[in-house]
Design an enzyme around this catalytic site. Structure first.
Site, PDB file in Angstrom:
ATOM      1  N   ALA A   1      63.791  17.104  79.717  1.00  0.00           N
ATOM      2  CA  ALA A   1      62.521  17.342  79.023  1.00  0.00           C
ATOM      3  C   ALA A   1      62.392  16.401  77.832  1.00  0.00           C
ATOM      4  CB  ALA A   1      62.447  18.785  78.546  1.00  0.00           C
ATOM      5  N   THR A   2      61.184  15.918  77.601  1.00  0.00           N
ATOM      6  CA  THR A   2      60.927  15.034  76.462  1.00  0.00           C
ATOM      7  C   THR A   2      61.331  15.709  75.154  1.00  0.00           C
ATOM      8  OG1 THR A   2      59.119  13.996  77.676  1.00  0.00           O
ATOM      9  CG2 THR A   2      59.160  13.670  75.292  1.00  0.00           C
ATOM     10  N   GLY A   3      61.076  17.000  75.036  1.00  0.00           N
ATOM     11  CA  GLY A   3      61.461  17.722  73.819  1.00  0.00           C
ATOM     12  C   GLY A   3      62.959  17.656  73.549  1.00  0.00           C
TER      13      GLY A   3
ATOM     14  N   GLY B   1      65.350  15.560  70.559  1.00  0.00           N
ATOM     15  CA  GLY B   1      66.503  16.130  69.867  1.00  0.00           C
ATOM     16  C   GLY B   1      67.746  15.266  69.991  1.00  0.00           C
ATOM     17  N   LEU B   2      67.956  14.688  71.168  1.00  0.00           N
ATOM     18  CA  LEU B   2      69.103  13.806  71.373  1.00  0.00           C
ATOM     19  C   LEU B   2      68.986  12.537  70.518  1.00  0.00           C
ATOM     20  CD1 LEU B   2      69.491  14.260  75.210  1.00  0.00           C
ATOM     21  CD2 LEU B   2      71.092  15.045  73.455  1.00  0.00           C
TER      22      LEU B   2
ATOM     23  N   GLU C   1      67.385  12.356  67.648  1.00  0.00           N
ATOM     24  CA  GLU C   1      67.670  12.779  66.273  1.00  0.00           C
ATOM     25  C   GLU C   1      69.170  12.899  66.046  1.00  0.00           C
ATOM     26  OE1 GLU C   1      64.853  15.205  63.920  1.00  0.00           O
ATOM     27  OE2 GLU C   1      64.482  16.140  65.888  1.00  0.00           O
TER      28      GLU C   1
ATOM     29  N   HIS D   1      58.788   7.797  76.997  1.00  0.00           N
ATOM     30  CA  HIS D   1      59.678   8.478  77.946  1.00  0.00           C
ATOM     31  C   HIS D   1      59.334   7.875  79.299  1.00  0.00           C
ATOM     32  CE1 HIS D   1      61.797  12.463  79.178  1.00  0.00           C
ATOM     33  NE2 HIS D   1      62.303  11.403  79.785  1.00  0.00           N
TER      34      HIS D   1
END
Length: 143
Positions: free
Chosen positions: A41-43, A47-48, A50, A76
């Site tokens: 998932a793009t979300g 996080g990765l 960051e 993405h």
């Protein structure tokens, strides 16, 4: 911030994508997500990115300092299925006061998955938590 916090800091994060980081697991209460293919998932990708940027800063912040993400400009470009390893490379390119800008590229074994920039702000954790407590208590009115 320590004097060593300068452009050209780099980090590489390797992450094997588990099933629970795919689109259907992003917001399980949202049927629009649960009906999507099982790819990273793009979300979670954000996080990765960051996380990789935070790793590049290890040892370069003063006691009590942290960084918060303040801007994301990422593509993405390719799907990453569970079981594939994602390689996220970041480089600190600008330090403007407390704002840090990173160039980002992520790849899996098959393709470039993501590229772009991410900005983080250096904060005093104590001061931030004080302001957050006031906001949570309703002391800060919306603009």
């Amino acid at each position: 911030m320590q004097a060593s916090l300068q452009p050209n800091l780099t980090a590489r994060t390797e992450y094997e994508v588990p099933l629970d980081r795919t689109v259907p697991h992003l917001l399980p209460e949202a049927p629009h997500f649960t009906q999507m293919p099982q790819v990273l998932a793009t979300g979670y990708l954000v996080g990765l990115v960051e996380w990789a940027c935070m790793q590049a800063l290890d040892g370069h912040l003063d006691e009590g300092e942290r960084t918060l993400g303040v801007h994301v400009d990422l593509s993405h470009e390719a799907p990453t299925p569970p079981g594939r390893t994602l390689f996220i490379d970041v480089e600190l390119t600008k330090v403007e006061g407390r704002i840090l800008t990173f160039d980002v590229t992520a790849r899996d074994e098959a393709a470039v998955v993501c590229r772009g920039t991410h900005q983080r702000a250096v904060i005093s954790l104590e001061r931030f938590e004080t302001k957050l407590s006031a906001r949570a208590a309703g002391a800060v009115k919306p603009a």
